[in-house]
Scaffold this active site. Structure first.
Site: not given
Length: 318
Positions: A132, A134, A173, A232-233
């Site tokens: 990912h 991030e 996050t 992802s979220n």
């Protein structure tokens, strides 16, 4: 003569849903950069994980690239909201480029935490998903070998770390709040001396959207999550809805992607949107539903968000 009556559908609309402050800021950064510098403005990676957002910025003159070497020296470049390894701004500086960092301030906070632990001589365990952007950005803040990625509770048992007494953890996050809690518990059990953030790294928007989808999933026959498969979220929202007992929970990018057969027999439909999905896509889905059903909409509010983030100084009017 009127046709057959439309079936009734009760829609539970999760709130909060959709854009978070970090996404809002990142999109604004590209728009303001286009106003200030003129087109084209280059953007390294998708500014946020949403095809609709990317395409609308392309229409305004943004050019999305994978790496910095695809950007000419004389054009400004924006770094995405997910954060970048330190090597990226360093290379932009070396080339005397104008660059604007759109990293979400809550991701930057994790970067600073990791740096602080490293300075204190601690080895860092990063809870996150391999590959990912991030995670790549956070690991890229520190020298190779100083951060170990932990993806699952199972990973904890087999972790090999330099010294069990000198460890710290940080997290991506946009993870599932519940899954992450399980991994943190396992880490604390195996490494009682491990230090972690004073407050959870999972961002307020991720936490709030998951809390809202839990509530609607308990009442819905099916849940639609608007978002991108590489977000992802958004993917976590689908998982959370399923765990809450709504197995008919699916990710859709926009109204055109809805599989209507999947909604056969659904009387109550939950709808939410990931943090990088614009509200216009929710409106589009509601309009499409109204073509097929007699729709009633109930907004289920579990939190009210009033967070905003300032734009970087480089974009201030001169």
């Amino acid at each position: 003569m009127s046709g057959p009556a439309k079936p009734s559908l009760h829609v539970l609309l999760a709130a909060p849903r959709g854009f978070c402050a970090g996404v809002d800021r990142a999109i604004q950064i590209v728009e303001v950069a286009l106003e200030k510098y003129g087109a084209p403005v280059y953007v390294r990676h998708e500014i946020v994980h949403n095809k609709f957002v990317v395409q609308s910025l392309e229409a305004k003159g943004a050019i999305f690239v994978k790496e910095l070497d695809q950007v000419p020296d004389d054009r400004p470049v924006v770094f995405s909201a997910h954060g970048v390894p330190k090597a990226v701004p360093a290379e932009a500086q070396r080339r005397n480029m104008i660059y604007v960092d759109a990293t979400c301030p809550l991701v930057s906070k994790v970067h600073r935490e990791a740096e602080r632990h490293h300075k204190d001589g601690q080895h860092i365990l990063l809870i996150g998903h391999a590959g990912h952007p991030e995670v790549i950005g956070t690991m890229g803040q520190l020298p190779p070998g100083t951060v170990t990625l932990v993806e699952t509770v199972e990973d904890v048992a087999t972790l090999e770390v330099p010294a069990t007494e000198n460890l710290a953890f940080v997290t991506q996050t946009t993870l599932s709040v519940d899954d992450t809690a399980g991994i943190v518990d396992a880490l604390r059990e195996r490494f009682p001396a491990i230090s972690g953030p004073k407050r959870e790294d999972i961002c307020y928007a991720t936490t709030n959207r998951q809390a809202a989808v839990k509530v609607i999933a308990q009442r819905a026959d099916a849940v639609l999550v608007l978002g991108a498969p590489n977000s992802s979220n958004s993917m976590r929202l689908v998982e959370v809805a399923k765990v809450q007992g709504c197995p008919r929970s699916v990710l859709v990018q926009r109204a055109a992607n809805i599989d209507w057969a999947e909604l056969e027999g659904v009387a109550t439909l939950g709808i939410t949107a990931g943090a990088s999905a614009p509200e216009v896509l929710v409106d589009e889905v509601l309009a499409e539903l109204r073509q097929r059903y007699e729709v009633t909409v109930e907004e289920v509010v579990t939190a009210v968000e009033d967070v905003t983030f300032k734009l970087p100084r480089i974009l201030a009017a001169e």
